[in-house]
Design a protein around this motif. Sequence first.
Motif, PDB file in Angstrom:
ATOM      1  N   GLU A 301       0.813  -1.217   0.000  1.00 44.54           N
ATOM      2  CA  GLU A 301       0.000   0.000   0.000  1.00 44.54           C
ATOM      3  C   GLU A 301       0.846   1.266   0.000  1.00 44.54           C
ATOM      4  N   SER A 302       2.148   1.129   0.245  1.00 45.43           N
ATOM      5  CA  SER A 302       3.052   2.284   0.201  1.00 45.43           C
ATOM      6  C   SER A 302       4.108   2.132  -0.888  1.00 45.43           C
ATOM      7  N   GLU A 303       3.824   1.261  -1.857  1.00 45.29           N
ATOM      8  CA  GLU A 303       4.762   1.084  -2.972  1.00 45.29           C
ATOM      9  C   GLU A 303       4.948   2.397  -3.712  1.00 45.29           C
ATOM     10  N   ASP A 304       3.888   3.199  -3.785  1.00 51.71           N
ATOM     11  CA  ASP A 304       3.963   4.548  -4.351  1.00 51.71           C
ATOM     12  C   ASP A 304       4.166   5.521  -3.194  1.00 51.71           C
ATOM     13  N   PRO A 305       5.291   6.279  -3.192  1.00 56.88           N
ATOM     14  CA  PRO A 305       5.547   7.223  -2.098  1.00 56.88           C
ATOM     15  C   PRO A 305       4.428   8.246  -1.900  1.00 56.88           C
ATOM     16  N   ALA A 306       3.590   8.455  -2.913  1.00 57.25           N
ATOM     17  CA  ALA A 306       2.478   9.396  -2.795  1.00 57.25           C
ATOM     18  C   ALA A 306       1.480   8.957  -1.728  1.00 57.25           C
ATOM     19  N   ALA A 307       1.641   7.744  -1.196  1.00 58.09           N
ATOM     20  CA  ALA A 307       0.787   7.296  -0.096  1.00 58.09           C
ATOM     21  C   ALA A 307       0.952   8.196   1.120  1.00 58.09           C
ATOM     22  N   ILE A 308       2.029   8.962   1.172  1.00 53.74           N
ATOM     23  CA  ILE A 308       2.220   9.903   2.284  1.00 53.74           C
ATOM     24  C   ILE A 308       1.088  10.927   2.322  1.00 53.74           C
ATOM     25  N   LEU A 309       0.398  11.120   1.187  1.00 52.05           N
ATOM     26  CA  LEU A 309      -0.707  12.081   1.124  1.00 52.05           C
ATOM     27  C   LEU A 309      -1.954  11.576   1.859  1.00 52.05           C
ATOM     28  N   GLU A 310      -1.906  10.351   2.384  1.00 51.75           N
ATOM     29  CA  GLU A 310      -2.970   9.897   3.277  1.00 51.75           C
ATOM     30  C   GLU A 310      -3.002  10.771   4.531  1.00 51.75           C
ATOM     31  N   ASN A 311      -1.859  11.397   4.815  1.00 49.59           N
ATOM     32  CA  ASN A 311      -1.781  12.341   5.933  1.00 49.59           C
ATOM     33  C   ASN A 311      -1.991  13.745   5.405  1.00 49.59           C
ATOM     34  N   LYS A 312      -3.047  14.378   5.848  1.00 53.95           N
ATOM     35  CA  LYS A 312      -3.378  15.715   5.347  1.00 53.95           C
ATOM     36  C   LYS A 312      -3.287  16.805   6.407  1.00 53.95           C
ATOM     37  N   GLU A 313      -2.996  16.427   7.675  1.00 52.56           N
ATOM     38  CA  GLU A 313      -3.004  17.458   8.708  1.00 52.56           C
ATOM     39  C   GLU A 313      -1.922  17.366   9.767  1.00 52.56           C
ATOM     40  N   TYR A 314      -1.239  16.247   9.885  1.00 52.89           N
ATOM     41  CA  TYR A 314      -0.255  16.110  10.951  1.00 52.89           C
ATOM     42  C   TYR A 314       1.137  16.455  10.424  1.00 52.89           C
ATOM     43  N   PRO A 315       1.944  17.178  11.196  1.00 48.06           N
ATOM     44  CA  PRO A 315       3.230  17.675  10.692  1.00 48.06           C
ATOM     45  C   PRO A 315       4.215  16.562  10.342  1.00 48.06           C
ATOM     46  N   LEU A 316       4.905  16.748   9.230  1.00 49.51           N
ATOM     47  CA  LEU A 316       5.989  15.861   8.835  1.00 49.51           C
ATOM     48  C   LEU A 316       7.300  16.383   9.415  1.00 49.51           C
ATOM     49  N   HIS A 317       8.232  15.485   9.589  1.00 48.60           N
ATOM     50  CA  HIS A 317       9.568  15.884  10.021  1.00 48.60           C
ATOM     51  C   HIS A 317      10.283  16.547   8.834  1.00 48.60           C
ATOM     52  N   PRO A 318      11.088  17.599   9.070  1.00 48.16           N
ATOM     53  CA  PRO A 318      11.797  18.267   7.964  1.00 48.16           C
ATOM     54  C   PRO A 318      12.617  17.320   7.103  1.00 48.16           C
ATOM     55  N   GLY A 319      13.220  16.292   7.702  1.00 46.34           N
ATOM     56  CA  GLY A 319      13.986  15.331   6.908  1.00 46.34           C
ATOM     57  C   GLY A 319      13.104  14.597   5.920  1.00 46.34           C
ATOM     58  N   ALA A 320      11.883  14.269   6.329  1.00 44.89           N
ATOM     59  CA  ALA A 320      10.934  13.606   5.428  1.00 44.89           C
ATOM     60  C   ALA A 320      10.466  14.574   4.356  1.00 44.89           C
ATOM     61  N   ILE A 321      10.190  15.812   4.735  1.00 40.50           N
ATOM     62  CA  ILE A 321       9.747  16.824   3.765  1.00 40.50           C
ATOM     63  C   ILE A 321      10.778  16.980   2.657  1.00 40.50           C
ATOM     64  N   ARG A 322      12.055  17.045   3.029  1.00 37.20           N
ATOM     65  CA  ARG A 322      13.128  17.174   2.030  1.00 37.20           C
ATOM     66  C   ARG A 322      13.035  16.074   0.988  1.00 37.20           C
ATOM     67  N   TYR A 323      12.831  14.838   1.444  1.00 36.69           N
ATOM     68  CA  TYR A 323      12.783  13.717   0.501  1.00 36.69           C
ATOM     69  C   TYR A 323      11.566  13.814  -0.406  1.00 36.69           C
ATOM     70  N   TYR A 324      10.400  14.036   0.160  1.00 36.66           N
ATOM     71  CA  TYR A 324       9.175  14.048  -0.654  1.00 36.66           C
ATOM     72  C   TYR A 324       9.171  15.219  -1.635  1.00 36.66           C
ATOM     73  N   GLU A 325       9.719  16.343  -1.227  1.00 40.13           N
ATOM     74  CA  GLU A 325       9.819  17.461  -2.169  1.00 40.13           C
ATOM     75  C   GLU A 325      10.793  17.141  -3.297  1.00 40.13           C
ATOM     76  N   GLU A 326      11.895  16.472  -2.981  1.00 37.38           N
ATOM     77  CA  GLU A 326      12.891  16.113  -3.995  1.00 37.38           C
ATOM     78  C   GLU A 326      12.306  15.214  -5.080  1.00 37.38           C
ATOM     79  N   ILE A 327      11.384  14.325  -4.692  1.00 32.13           N
ATOM     80  CA  ILE A 327      10.811  13.416  -5.696  1.00 32.13           C
ATOM     81  C   ILE A 327       9.529  13.978  -6.306  1.00 32.13           C
ATOM     82  N   GLY A 328       9.220  15.231  -5.973  1.00 35.46           N
ATOM     83  CA  GLY A 328       8.139  15.926  -6.666  1.00 35.46           C
ATOM     84  C   GLY A 328       6.745  15.759  -6.108  1.00 35.46           C
ATOM     85  N   ILE A 329       6.627  15.356  -4.855  1.00 38.59           N
ATOM     86  CA  ILE A 329       5.297  15.225  -4.247  1.00 38.59           C
ATOM     87  C   ILE A 329       4.866  16.573  -3.686  1.00 38.59           C
TER      88      ILE A 329
END
Length: 344
Positions: A301-329
């Motif tokens: 269910e998380s084979e696609d990193p876009a599964a992170i968008l299941e979270n719409k309100e709880y803060p992400l850690h900056p290290g995670a944000i860096r990765y998801y932004e780098e891959i274009g999410i």
Amino acid sequence: MKGIKKFYLITFILIIMLLAACSSEEAEGEDSGEVEERDYPSTVTIGTASQGGTYYIWGGGLATLLEQNLDITSNVEVTGGPVHNIQLLDVDDIQLGMVTMGPLYEGYYGEGEWASKEFSDIRVIFPMYNTPFQWWSTASSGVTSITEHEGERVGIGPAGGTPGTYNPLIYEALGIETGDQVAAGASDMASQMLDGQLDHIGFSAGLPIAAVTEVETQADINIYGIDGEEREKVMEALPYFTEFVIPGDTYESLDGDVETIAQFNFGVVQKEANEEFVYDLVKAYHENIDQMISTHASAQESEDPAAILENKEYPLHPGAIRYYEEIGIDLPDAVYPPEWEQNN
């Protein structure tokens, strides 16, 4: 001759000074490396849940992932589940935990009966899978619906875990007054059922649940979920639940798909976690997701990193944000924490 000797002497002194300077720079670099190493953990404790549940299996997979890709050793700790993991993270008894959406909601906003405060320093780092709720009863009991648990002794899962926290709330939402509610891990409840001490069990974990598979190989059971009017009542009272379908081929005891409810799961850390560590962990997790899928099928269910968008309100850690932004999410504004705004 004296001039030549003087020339060699000066040259020798300059070489010594140059070597000393280089040694000093190397030492400074080594010192900096030592500081970085202290910030980047060499070992972490992973908070899971009871043995026999999906979290515990995932914990082993994450430990292998950390060791093979980041050279970090891990301790996989049996815990009460998501609620307990949030509490343990808060006091640094674990450094990486797994939580479902309900406890995350209650902990972050301090609204759960178990929440002594707002656990607002928790940070989401990667998506996992849906946790569907399912119930099973011995075939000899004839029970095929949660509404038939009225007055019955039921297993609800470990205290502090997702099923142990929300099964009582589900019964309350439906106005079902059960008999004794047995709070125990999946394996313990399965053993009690096989020993004839327990006819009905409610549990929630990624599919398939090992405890269900264990029981159905040794006894005839009825597996069921919740749907229709009962499901609507539960989702109205507990809005962090979503509709879910358990595929009919998940267990041998099923004749077809099962309608039920579910909560999504996430990997979490505290906001103080080292940013480089979190970035490298999230990157390794998604780039080696096949490894996690081989650990437990629910990781599909998380084979696609876009599964992170299941979270719409709880803060992400900056290290995670860096990765998801780098891959274009394109992340929702709400998941950017205050510390991100301050440093970017």
